[in-house]
Design an enzyme around this catalytic site. Structure first.
Site, PDB file in Angstrom:
ATOM      1  N   LYS A  51      31.969  26.218  40.810  1.00 27.79           N
ATOM      2  CA  LYS A  51      32.168  25.978  39.670  1.00 27.79           C
ATOM      3  C   LYS A  51      33.371  24.314  39.456  1.00 27.79           C
ATOM      4  O   LYS A  51      33.126  23.799  38.233  1.00 27.79           O
ATOM      5  CB  LYS A  51      33.396  27.172  39.391  1.00 27.79           C
ATOM      6  CG  LYS A  51      32.821  28.242  39.235  1.00 27.79           C
ATOM      7  CD  LYS A  51      33.392  29.573  39.308  1.00 27.79           C
ATOM      8  CE  LYS A  51      32.555  30.803  39.418  1.00 27.79           C
ATOM      9  NZ  LYS A  51      33.485  32.188  40.344  1.00 27.79           N
ATOM     10  N   GLN A  95      39.162  34.216  42.401  1.00 26.47           N
ATOM     11  CA  GLN A  95      37.676  34.362  42.926  1.00 26.47           C
ATOM     12  C   GLN A  95      37.473  35.555  43.380  1.00 26.47           C
ATOM     13  O   GLN A  95      38.801  36.188  44.568  1.00 26.47           O
ATOM     14  CB  GLN A  95      37.667  33.688  43.995  1.00 26.47           C
ATOM     15  CG  GLN A  95      36.085  33.438  44.272  1.00 26.47           C
ATOM     16  CD  GLN A  95      34.353  33.349  42.830  1.00 26.47           C
ATOM     17  OE1 GLN A  95      34.988  32.815  41.860  1.00 26.47           O
ATOM     18  NE2 GLN A  95      33.617  34.426  43.256  1.00 26.47           N
ATOM     19  N   ASP A 118      37.487  35.320  31.996  1.00 27.12           N
ATOM     20  CA  ASP A 118      36.371  35.331  32.960  1.00 27.12           C
ATOM     21  C   ASP A 118      36.328  37.197  32.184  1.00 27.12           C
ATOM     22  O   ASP A 118      35.486  37.515  32.792  1.00 27.12           O
ATOM     23  CB  ASP A 118      37.264  35.766  34.718  1.00 27.12           C
ATOM     24  CG  ASP A 118      35.822  35.908  35.555  1.00 27.12           C
ATOM     25  OD1 ASP A 118      35.120  34.755  35.446  1.00 27.12           O
ATOM     26  OD2 ASP A 118      36.681  35.272  36.218  1.00 27.12           O
TER      27      ASP A 118
END
Ligand code: NDP
Length: 282
Positions: A51, A95, A118
């Site tokens: 990322k 994460q 997200d």
């Protein structure tokens, strides 16, 4: 049969985003996101690295927040609050997985919906459910972009999704429903799976089992989307037995080079979207 080239599509998305980032910078906005990594999960470290690499290419800034295995829930929430309050941060990514003693749902809920790149905050999931504009989980969002890019019609089609996770299966089902597909969601307790998948015009597999979807489970001419990433000693494989299923499919995504690259590109898209929303507030 056409192989959906996720890598090429993602490159296209990135090129467009690069231009948008340049335009934002001219107006004094530098798109920036923060990644929170709790503990030392190896796979997470690789994902975060990918990322970060993608954002560097686009001129998007990022900040890594590394928290130890023993981090308390209150400390994690405090960190999220700090990032929520910072004007220079447009997106916050937590994460997963995080250590078991921490409540990930509580953490996702704490991330401001406007910085939830997200799409995991319940408010954003609710908006997806209500078919309102929002941040959508990057994997299903990327798949929707694939359908669009290849002009694959969705309205009235029977879409079958194998997998009901919060990050892939459920938002995938809602996204397809919002485009007027007739959606069936399957999971580990589903009976007669083969009978259901054999009726699918669009089949999305998000299970995590190498070559689970075999040719006898697929209708002639179906669109087959393989989300699975199964790492073995022989390499990375999808959920779909690609070589045999491709003989029956009208479109199919490979693994690697299919859904994966689009997921990362959509995350970058969401950072830029958030930065643009910030601009509108100015
Ligand atoms: P989860 O483990 O959270 O969910 C797996 C789902 O598959 C569950 O709903 C489970 O059912 C279902 N399932 C498991 N076994 C069967 C079975 N035999 N028959 C029918 N359904 C079954 O996984 P994720 O959704 O997070 O990820 C799925 C896969 O996609 C993984 O390989 C992951 O690595 C990959 N992935 C890839 C991404 C990409 O960018 N390409 C992004 C995210 C994930 P139940 O709910 O009943 O347990």
């Amino acid at each position: 049969m056409e192989i959906i080239d996720g890598k090429a599509l993602a490159k296209n998305v990135r090129e467009n985003l690069k231009q948008e980032v340049e335009n934002l910078k001219k107006e004094g906005i530098i798109p920036k996101f923060a990644v929170i990594l709790v503990g030392s999960d190896k796979a997470s470290q690789i994902y975060v690295k990918n990322k970060n690499k993608a954002s560097e290419e686009l001129g998007i800034e990022y900040e890594e927040v590394l928290l130890g295995e023993e981090t308390k829930m209150s400390e994690l929430l405090e960190k999220i609050d700090e990032l929520n309050n910072r004007n220079d941060i447009h997106g916050i990514l937590l994460q997963s997985p995080i250590p078991k003693h921490l409540d990930i749902n509580k953490a996702f809920k704490r991330i401001l919906p406007s910085k939830d790149i997200d799409g995991f905050n319940p408010e954003n999931v609710g908006k997806l459910c209500l078919n309102q504009d929002t941040f959508v989980s990057c994997t299903p969002y990327g798949i929707m972009k694939m359908f669009e890019a290849y002009n694959i019609p969705l309205e009235g089609k029977h879409a079958v999704i194998i997998g009901r996770s919060n990050i892939v299966g459920k938002p995938m089902a809602l996204s397809l429903l919002n485009k007027n597909a007739t959606v069936t969601i399957c999971h580990s307790k589903t009976k007669n799976l083969k009978e259901i998948t054999s009726n699918a015009d669009i089949l999305v597999s998000a299970i995590g089992k190498k070559h689970f979807v075999t040719a006898d489970m697929v209708k002639q001419g179906a669109v087959v989307i393989d989300v699975g990433i199964n790492r073995t000693e022989d390499g990375i494989f999808g959920d779909v037995d690609f070589e045999n299923v491709k003989e029956k499919a009208s479109y199919i995504t490979p693994v690697p080079g299919g859904v994966g690259p689009m997921t990362v590109a959509m995350l970058m898209n969401n950072v830029v979207k958030s930065a643009k929303m910030k601009k509108l507030e100015m």
